[in-house]
Design an enzyme around this catalytic site. Structure first.
Site, PDB file in Angstrom:
ATOM      1  N   SER A 616      -9.430  -4.209  -7.752  1.00  0.00           N
ATOM      2  CA  SER A 616      -8.751  -3.956  -9.012  1.00  0.00           C
ATOM      3  C   SER A 616      -8.774  -5.233  -9.858  1.00  0.00           C
ATOM      4  O   SER A 616      -9.839  -5.730 -10.174  1.00  0.00           O
ATOM      5  CB  SER A 616      -7.336  -3.435  -8.754  1.00  0.00           C
ATOM      6  N   ASP A 691     -12.211   7.673  -9.788  1.00  0.00           N
ATOM      7  CA  ASP A 691     -11.123   6.780 -10.175  1.00  0.00           C
ATOM      8  C   ASP A 691     -10.647   7.130 -11.581  1.00  0.00           C
ATOM      9  O   ASP A 691     -11.420   7.085 -12.537  1.00  0.00           O
ATOM     10  CB  ASP A 691     -11.627   5.331 -10.130  1.00  0.00           C
ATOM     11  N   HIS A 723      -8.673   5.280  -7.104  1.00  0.00           N
ATOM     12  CA  HIS A 723      -8.605   3.831  -7.218  1.00  0.00           C
ATOM     13  C   HIS A 723      -8.201   3.153  -5.913  1.00  0.00           C
ATOM     14  O   HIS A 723      -8.650   2.044  -5.623  1.00  0.00           O
ATOM     15  CB  HIS A 723      -7.613   3.452  -8.329  1.00  0.00           C
TER      16      HIS A 723
END
Length: 747
Positions: A616, A691, A723
C-alpha cells in the site's frame, strides 16, 4: 512473560547518544526450535493462539462476551461468554445456528473497509437489559434471547440488510435496506420505512466511500438517546465520476460501476436530517452555502434535544464543532474551531458530560493530541493533558468519580498505555503497567474494563481489570506453553533492538532491528527494510502482529529485518507529521536513507545487499526508494502501491497534497512515474486484480512505463484479490514468491 520484565530490562540499560539502541532480547527462552514455514504462518489453528475479538461487557456487568475462531478454522467465528463471578467460559451461540448466506456487494465493500474478515458471527449488539442480543449475519438479522437461549430470525422484508443495530433502550431495531432507513418494532414486529427516496445516486443513512475508507465513519445514522428521533445523512452521488472498474477474476472479468471521487474531482453532496419516529417528519440542518464540504462526525447530546456535528472544509484545514437545537434546526451554534496550515486530524474523542454543561474534546492545537474540558459555549475550562507526547483516545469517563480514562504514549511512543486524569485537573496517573500495547473496552456504567494486551514476546491476552488497573480475572491468558500453536516455533523467535536516529531536520526517528536466528557478529548479513511510511500509521512498536510472521521466517533464512518510522508517521506530534505536506515521497525517502546509512555503519551488515519491501503506502515507498535512491537499495518489493496520486481519492490525497489545481507540481513530484528512468534492476511488484481501494491501474501504469523504457522487472497479479490480499492460499503463494525473490536478489 513475567510482570514488568521488559520495563525492568529497559531500566537496566543506559541510553546512548544518537544513534541509541536497546535490545529487548536475542530470542525467547521457552519453546521448540521448529523453523517457521510460510505454509504454517496462516494455517489453522491460528499461530497466535486464541485471540478473541468483538470484546464486550454486558450492560449489567455479569458477562464478558467475545468472538473466537474455531481451532479447525480460525476464520469461522462463534460467540463466547465468560461469567464474571465464576470465571467459567462457554460457547454462548454457535454460528451453526444461523443460516449461512451471501452478503450484498455493499456490505462486502463495507466490511473490506472495516477490515472485518471471516465467517459466522462477526458482530453483535447487547440489549440494554442484558437479556438479549441483535446479531446481523449474511444480510439478515437474528434476535437472540440470552435468557432462553433461543434464536429468532427477524422479518426485515426483501433484500439485504446492512448497518443494523438496536435502539438505545432496546425496543427497536434499525437497519438500512436498498439505500433507505427502516425501523422494526420488536414487540409488534412492524417495519416502518423512515426514508423512501433512496435508490440510484441517492443513499439515505449510509456512509459515503471516503467516509468509510478515510474518515473512519462507517455509518450514516445516529439514534437519539431517548429513541425519539434518528439523525441521518442523505448523500447524492450524481456528481461523482462514475467509472467502469474491471475486477479480474480467474474465470472472467466483472465490470463494476463505481462512483469514485478521484483527487480534484467532485465529492458527494451531503445533507443532514433528523427524522422523528412518532410522525416520520424530517427536518434538515442548515449546513451553510458551501456544499463542497465533509461531515466526518455526528453525535447527539445527552438531552436528545441537541445534535452536534463536525463540519470540515474540503481542504481539511478547518474543522468546526457545531451544535443545533432540534426545535430550531436551521440555526447552528459554532462551538469549537480547529485550524491548521496543513490539515486537521480527525478523532472520536468528543464526550458530552451528563452532570455538567461541558464536554471533553481532543485537539492538536499545541502540537500534540491532548484532552481539553470545554464548556458548551466552546470556552476552554482547563487542559486535562499536556506535554510532548500524544493521547490516543478517550476510553471511559467516570463522572461520578470525576475521572477520565484514556490511552496514550506518555511513557514511550513505541507503547500504548492506559492512564487516567481528574476532570478537575491534576497529575496524569498510569493505570496499566505491562510494557506493550493496551487496548481497552470499558463497561457502560462503571470503570471496569477488558484489557486486550500484546507485546513482541506475548501474543494477545485478554484480562478483566478494576479502576486501578488490578487484574480481576483472565479471559484468555494465551500463554505460550506446550500445546499452544506457537510453542513449537517459539524457541527461534527473535526480539528486536530499538533505537533512535536523527532526521535531516534533527527530529528523532525510531527504529527496530531484528537480527537473524543464530546471529554471528563476525558475519555479514543482507537486510530487508520493511516499510509502511505513510501518515496515521506506526510500525516501530512493542506489539504483536501477524505481519511479523514473515519477518521471523526471513530471520530464520539469514536476513536482518529493519524498520524505521520516517517523518509523517503517527503519534509524534504535528511537527513530525506536517513535514510531508504538499510533497509525498521526499522526506520519507530521505529518512529511510538515514536508516540505511546507519545499517551500513554496522560491521555485521552487508551494505551492498539491502532490499526494501512494503504494501500500500509501503508499496509506494518501496518504488520511490528504489527509483530515487538506487545506490541505497539493491532490490524492492512493492505491493498494491499508489503510483499516481491523481488516481486516489479526494479526502486522503488532498489532505496531504492539497487540490491538484493549486499544487500541480506537488502531485507530479509525488508520483512514482517521473522517476522510472532512475530504476536499474531488482523490482518485484504485486497487486490484487479486484482492488477497489488502490485501483489496479496504479500498477499497470508503472508496468507500461517500465516496459516502454525497456527495463526488466517482475510482477505477480492475483485474480479476484482485494487490497488486503486475503485467503490462505493467496498468502502462501505471495510470501513464498517474496522469499524466493529476496534470496535470489540478495544472496
Amino acid at each position: 512473560m513475567k510482570k514488568n520484565w521488559m520495563s525492568l530490562l529497559l531500566a537496566s540499560i543506559p541510553m546512548a547518544i544518537l544513534p541509541s539502541s536497546i535490545a529487548l532480547a536475542a530470542s525467547t527462552t521457552v519453546g521448540g526450535n521448529t523453523p517457521l514455514s510460510i505454509e504454517r504462518m496462516y494455517a489453522s489453528p491460528a499461530l497466535a493462539g486464541t485471540s478473541p475479538r468483538g470484546l464486550k461487557l454486558s450492560p449489567n456487568g455479569k458477562l464478558v462476551t467475545y468472538l473466537a475462531g474455531r481451532k479447525d478454522d480460525q476464520h469461522l467465528y462463534d460467540l463466547w461468554q465468560m461469567d464474571v463471578a465464576s470465571g467459567k467460559q462457554s460457547v454462548l451461540l454457535s454460528a451453526d445456528k444461523l443460516v449461512a448466506g451471501e452478503l450484498s456487494d455493499e456490505e462486502k465493500a463495507r466490511r473490506e473497509r472495516q477490515r472485518i474478515y471471516g465467517q459466522g458471527i462477526m458482530e453483535y449488539f447487547w440489549a440494554d437489559d442484558s437479556e438479549a442480543m441483535l446479531i446481523p449475519a449474511s444480510g439478515q438479522l437474528y434476535y437472540f434471547s440470552v435468557k432462553t437461549n433461543q434464536v429468532k430470525l427477524l422479518n426485515t422484508g426483501e433484500g439485504f440488510v446492512t448497518d443494523a443495530r438496536l435502539s438505545p433502550k432496546g425496543h427497536l431495531v434499525s437497519f438500512v435496506r436498498e439505500q433507505n432507513l427502516y425501523v422494526l418494532d420488536l414487540k409488534t414486529e412492524r417495519i416502518t420505512a423512515l426514508t423512501t427516496d433512496g435508490g440510484g445516486a441517492i443513499k439515505n443513512a449510509m456512509a459515503e466511500f471516503v467516509a468509510q475508507e478515510e474518515m473512519g465513519r462507517m455509518t450514516g445514522y445516529w439514534w437519539a438517546p431517548d429513541e425519539s428521533a434518528i439523525a441521518y445523512t442523505r448523500i447524492d452521488e450524481s456528481g461523482v465520476e462514475q467509472v467502469t472498474r474491471n475486477e479480474i477474476y480467474a474465470d472472467g472479468i466483472k465490470l463494476t460501476e463505481q462512483r469514485y471521487p478521484y483527487a480534484g474531482k467532485n465529492n458527494v453532496k451531503i445533507a443532514l436530517g433528523v427524522v422523528t419516529l412518532n410522525d416520520k417528519n424530517v427536518a434538515w440542518v442548515d449546513l451553510g452555502d458551501n456544499t463542497d464540504i465533509y461531515l466526518p462526525r455526528v453525535k447527539w447530546l445527552p438531552d436528545s434535544q441537541h445534535l452536534s456535528y463536525q463540519w470540515q472544509t474540503r481542504d481539511q484545514q478547518s474543522l468546526d464543532l457545531r451544535v443545533v437545537a432540534i426545535d430550531d434546526i436551521k440555526h447552528s451554534q459554532n462551538v469549537v474551531q480547529e485550524r491548521s496550515q496543513a490539515w486537521v486530524n480527525l478523532n472520536d474523542d468528543l464526550h458530552f458530560l451528563k452532570q455538567q454543561e461541558a464536554f471533553i474534546w481532543a485537539s492538536e492545537r499545541d502540537g500534540f493530541n491532548h484532552l481539553y474540558l470545554m464548556g458548551l459555549n466552546g470556552k476552554v475550562i482547563r487542559q486535562l493533558t499536556k506535554g510532548e507526547w500524544a493521547v490516543d483516545s478517550v476510553e471511559f469517563v467516570d463522572e461520578k468519580a470525576g475521572q477520565v480514562y484514556f490511552t496514550g504514549r506518555k511513557t514511550t511512543v513505541t507503547e500504548k498505555q492506559l492512564y487516567r486524569v481528574a476532570l478537575a485537573g491534576g497529575k496524569v496517573e498510569p493505570v496499566s503497567s505491562r510494557a506493550g500495547m493496551h487496548s481497552t473496552v470499558f463497561a457502560d456504567n462503571q470503570p471496569v474494563y477488558l484489557d486486550y494486551f500484546s507485546s513482541l514476546s506475548q501474543p494477545p491476552q485478554v484480562s478483566l481489570h478494576n479502576e486501578s488497573g488490578k487484574r480481576l480475572a483472565w479471559v484468555e491468558q494465551n500463554e505460550v506453553k506446550k500445546g499452544h500453536p506457537l510453542y513449537d516455533y517459539f524457541g527461534l523467535w527473535q526480539l528486536p533492538e530499538f533505537g533512535e536516529l536523527a532526521a535531516e531536520d534533527g527530529q528523532a526517528l525510531q527504529y527496530r532491528l531484528f537480527k537473524p536466528t543464530n546471529f554471528d557478529a563476525s558475519k555479514k548479513y543482507p537486510v530487508v527494510v520493511r516499510v509502511y511510511g505513510g501518515p496515521h500509521a506506526q510500525l516501530v512498536v512493542n506489539s504483536w502482529s501477524h505481519q511479523d510472521y514473515f519477518t521471523q521466517h526471513l530471520l530464520q533464512q539469514g536476513f536482518i529485518v529493519y524498520q524505521l518510522d520516517n517523518r509523517g508517521s503517527a503519534h509524534r506530534g504535528t511537527k513530525f507529521e506536517y513535514v510531508i505536506y504538499k510533497q509525498l515521497g521526499e522526506a520519507e525517502v530521505n529518512d529511510q536513507k538515514v536508516g540505511v546509512d546507519y545499517l551500513r555503519s554496522l560491521p555485521f551488515v552487508d551494505g551492498d545487499n539491502i532490499a526494501i519491501y512494503g504494501h500500500s503506502y509501503g508499496g509506494y515507498m518501496a518504488l520511490m526508494s528504489l527509483f530515487k535512491a538506487p545506490d541505497y537499495f539493491k532490490a524492492a518489493i512493492s505491493g498494491a502501491p499508489v503510483t499516481d496520486w491523481s488516481l486516489y481519492d479526494t479526502h486522503y490525497t488532498e489532505r496531504y497534497l492539497s487540490h491538484p489545481e493549486t499544487n500541480a507540481k506537488g502531485y507530479e513530484a509525488s508520483s512514482v512515474l517521473p522517476y522510472v528512468k532512475g530504476y536499474q534492476s531488482g523490482l518485484l511488484m504485486y497487486h490484487g486484480m479486484a482492488d477497489d481501494n488502490v485501483l489496479f491501474e496504479n500498477s499497470t501504469r508503472v508496468y507500461k512505463a517500465l516496459q516502454d523504457e525497456g527495463k526488466l522487472f517482475q510482477m505477480i497479479d492475483y485474480p479476484g484479490s482485494k487490497h488486503s490480499m486475503r485467503g490462505e492460499k493467496v498468502r502462501v503463494h505471495l510470501y513464498r514468491s517474496l522469499a524466493d525473490f529476496l534470496v535470489r536478489e540478495l544472496k
